[in-house]
Design a protein around this motif. Sequence first.
Motif, PDB file in Angstrom:
ATOM      1  N   ASP A 119       0.806  -1.230   0.000  1.00 27.36           N
ATOM      2  CA  ASP A 119       0.000   0.000   0.000  1.00 27.36           C
ATOM      3  C   ASP A 119       0.835   1.274   0.000  1.00 27.36           C
ATOM      4  O   ASP A 119       0.481   2.246  -0.671  1.00 27.36           O
ATOM      5  N   HIS A 120       1.936   1.284   0.753  1.00 25.89           N
ATOM      6  CA  HIS A 120       2.713   2.522   0.881  1.00 25.89           C
ATOM      7  C   HIS A 120       3.694   2.692  -0.277  1.00 25.89           C
ATOM      8  O   HIS A 120       3.754   3.759  -0.887  1.00 25.89           O
ATOM      9  N   LEU A 121       4.463   1.655  -0.574  1.00 26.07           N
ATOM     10  CA  LEU A 121       5.550   1.802  -1.531  1.00 26.07           C
ATOM     11  C   LEU A 121       5.162   1.450  -2.970  1.00 26.07           C
ATOM     12  O   LEU A 121       5.544   2.163  -3.893  1.00 26.07           O
ATOM     13  N   VAL A 122       4.422   0.366  -3.178  1.00 26.70           N
ATOM     14  CA  VAL A 122       4.122  -0.071  -4.541  1.00 26.70           C
ATOM     15  C   VAL A 122       2.926   0.680  -5.119  1.00 26.70           C
ATOM     16  O   VAL A 122       3.025   1.298  -6.181  1.00 26.70           O
ATOM     17  N   LEU A 123       1.787   0.630  -4.434  1.00 22.72           N
ATOM     18  CA  LEU A 123       0.562   1.232  -4.974  1.00 22.72           C
ATOM     19  C   LEU A 123       0.398   2.710  -4.626  1.00 22.72           C
ATOM     20  O   LEU A 123      -0.321   3.424  -5.322  1.00 22.72           O
ATOM     21  N   GLY A 124       0.989   3.162  -3.544  1.00 25.74           N
ATOM     22  CA  GLY A 124       0.808   4.548  -3.113  1.00 25.74           C
ATOM     23  C   GLY A 124      -0.620   4.857  -2.690  1.00 25.74           C
ATOM     24  O   GLY A 124      -1.078   5.995  -2.798  1.00 25.74           O
ATOM     25  N   VAL A 125      -1.350   3.832  -2.224  1.00 28.61           N
ATOM     26  CA  VAL A 125      -2.736   4.017  -1.786  1.00 28.61           C
ATOM     27  C   VAL A 125      -2.782   5.053  -0.659  1.00 28.61           C
ATOM     28  O   VAL A 125      -3.675   5.885  -0.590  1.00 28.61           O
ATOM     29  N   HIS A 126      -1.800   4.971   0.213  1.00 26.79           N
ATOM     30  CA  HIS A 126      -1.628   5.943   1.294  1.00 26.79           C
ATOM     31  C   HIS A 126      -0.213   5.791   1.838  1.00 26.79           C
ATOM     32  O   HIS A 126       0.495   4.861   1.471  1.00 26.79           O
ATOM     33  N   HIS A 127       0.187   6.709   2.655  1.00 25.10           N
ATOM     34  CA  HIS A 127       1.462   6.643   3.361  1.00 25.10           C
ATOM     35  C   HIS A 127       1.154   6.736   4.843  1.00 25.10           C
ATOM     36  O   HIS A 127       0.076   7.177   5.240  1.00 25.10           O
ATOM     37  N   VAL A 128       2.103   6.294   5.672  1.00 25.54           N
ATOM     38  CA  VAL A 128       1.871   6.376   7.113  1.00 25.54           C
ATOM     39  C   VAL A 128       1.489   7.799   7.481  1.00 25.54           C
ATOM     40  O   VAL A 128       0.494   8.040   8.152  1.00 25.54           O
ATOM     41  N   ARG A 129       2.292   8.745   7.015  1.00 31.11           N
ATOM     42  CA  ARG A 129       1.993  10.165   7.217  1.00 31.11           C
ATOM     43  C   ARG A 129       2.477  10.914   5.980  1.00 31.11           C
ATOM     44  O   ARG A 129       3.677  11.013   5.741  1.00 31.11           O
ATOM     45  N   SER A 130       1.523  11.404   5.210  1.00 32.66           N
ATOM     46  CA  SER A 130       1.872  12.101   3.966  1.00 32.66           C
ATOM     47  C   SER A 130       2.532  13.439   4.247  1.00 32.66           C
ATOM     48  O   SER A 130       2.330  14.038   5.291  1.00 32.66           O
ATOM     49  N   GLY A 131       3.311  13.882   3.261  1.00 29.76           N
ATOM     50  CA  GLY A 131       3.952  15.189   3.367  1.00 29.76           C
ATOM     51  C   GLY A 131       5.440  15.043   3.573  1.00 29.76           C
ATOM     52  O   GLY A 131       6.047  14.038   3.190  1.00 29.76           O
ATOM     53  N   ALA A 132       6.019  16.058   4.190  1.00 26.80           N
ATOM     54  CA  ALA A 132       7.460  16.068   4.433  1.00 26.80           C
ATOM     55  C   ALA A 132       7.851  14.850   5.263  1.00 26.80           C
ATOM     56  O   ALA A 132       7.239  14.566   6.289  1.00 26.80           O
ATOM     57  N   GLY A 133       8.827  14.121   4.804  1.00 25.74           N
ATOM     58  CA  GLY A 133       9.320  12.963   5.543  1.00 25.74           C
ATOM     59  C   GLY A 133       8.476  11.712   5.408  1.00 25.74           C
ATOM     60  O   GLY A 133       8.636  10.780   6.187  1.00 25.74           O
ATOM     61  N   GLN A 134       7.586  11.668   4.404  1.00 28.97           N
ATOM     62  CA  GLN A 134       6.691  10.517   4.306  1.00 28.97           C
ATOM     63  C   GLN A 134       7.454   9.210   4.072  1.00 28.97           C
ATOM     64  O   GLN A 134       7.070   8.170   4.596  1.00 28.97           O
ATOM     65  N   LEU A 135       8.547   9.249   3.319  1.00 29.89           N
ATOM     66  CA  LEU A 135       9.333   8.034   3.109  1.00 29.89           C
ATOM     67  C   LEU A 135       9.937   7.550   4.429  1.00 29.89           C
ATOM     68  O   LEU A 135       9.957   6.348   4.703  1.00 29.89           O
ATOM     69  N   ALA A 136      10.387   8.475   5.254  1.00 29.09           N
ATOM     70  CA  ALA A 136      10.943   8.092   6.554  1.00 29.09           C
ATOM     71  C   ALA A 136       9.887   7.419   7.426  1.00 29.09           C
ATOM     72  O   ALA A 136      10.168   6.413   8.093  1.00 29.09           O
ATOM     73  N   TYR A 137       8.667   7.941   7.422  1.00 30.32           N
ATOM     74  CA  TYR A 137       7.581   7.308   8.185  1.00 30.32           C
ATOM     75  C   TYR A 137       7.292   5.909   7.635  1.00 30.32           C
ATOM     76  O   TYR A 137       7.096   4.963   8.400  1.00 30.32           O
ATOM     77  N   ASP A 138       7.236   5.778   6.309  1.00 31.04           N
ATOM     78  CA  ASP A 138       6.968   4.482   5.702  1.00 31.04           C
ATOM     79  C   ASP A 138       8.073   3.479   6.035  1.00 31.04           C
ATOM     80  O   ASP A 138       7.799   2.317   6.360  1.00 31.04           O
ATOM     81  N   LEU A 139       9.330   3.909   5.967  1.00 35.93           N
ATOM     82  CA  LEU A 139      10.447   3.014   6.278  1.00 35.93           C
ATOM     83  C   LEU A 139      10.470   2.649   7.756  1.00 35.93           C
ATOM     84  O   LEU A 139      10.795   1.501   8.111  1.00 35.93           O
ATOM     85  N   ALA A 140      10.129   3.600   8.622  1.00 37.67           N
ATOM     86  CA  ALA A 140      10.059   3.295  10.060  1.00 37.67           C
ATOM     87  C   ALA A 140       8.959   2.264  10.340  1.00 37.67           C
ATOM     88  O   ALA A 140       9.132   1.362  11.172  1.00 37.67           O
ATOM     89  N   PHE A 141       7.824   2.388   9.639  1.00 35.97           N
ATOM     90  CA  PHE A 141       6.728   1.425   9.755  1.00 35.97           C
ATOM     91  C   PHE A 141       7.218   0.031   9.372  1.00 35.97           C
ATOM     92  O   PHE A 141       6.926  -0.958  10.059  1.00 35.97           O
TER      93      PHE A 141
END
Length: 147
Positions: free
Chosen positions: A102-124
């Motif tokens: 959902d976060h990385l492949v489809l982009g349906v949503h991110h853990v927390r969108s906006g600044a630093g969203q990749l960091a939130y996704d990787l932390a998840f």
Amino acid sequence: MRTLFPSACLLLGLGIGGFIDGIVLHQLLEWHHMLSGWYPRDMQANMLADGLFHLLCLILVMAGVALLVRAAPQAPPDRGRRAFGWILAGWGWFNLVEGVIDHLVLGVHHVRSGAGQLAYDLAFLAFGAALVAIGTLLGRGRVREPG
């Protein structure tokens, strides 16, 4: 005969992990909804998707409980610790699968969108991997015989 005990607990963990994600990240923190990456302004679609997601989580938990009842006669003596471990591992697998798809492949949503969203996704994902590792160690661990 292989016991259903670990599978039942993993299934419970998947459902519980989904509930924790939905309750904490969707409802309490309001960081995202199921479709907020695709439909950021359509709350009706997001609420429907969140509801279907929670229904899936409920089905996973109910299936896990049913399997756990069936596996009870073969449960190990240290079933409490092992169940806790496998449930943690299931939660971790939820994070890993849902996070990658959902976060990385489809982009349906991110853990927390906006600044630093990749960091939130990787932390998840890192948290999920840690849950899998710790849970598997607890679930597979052997009980030391006294004396």
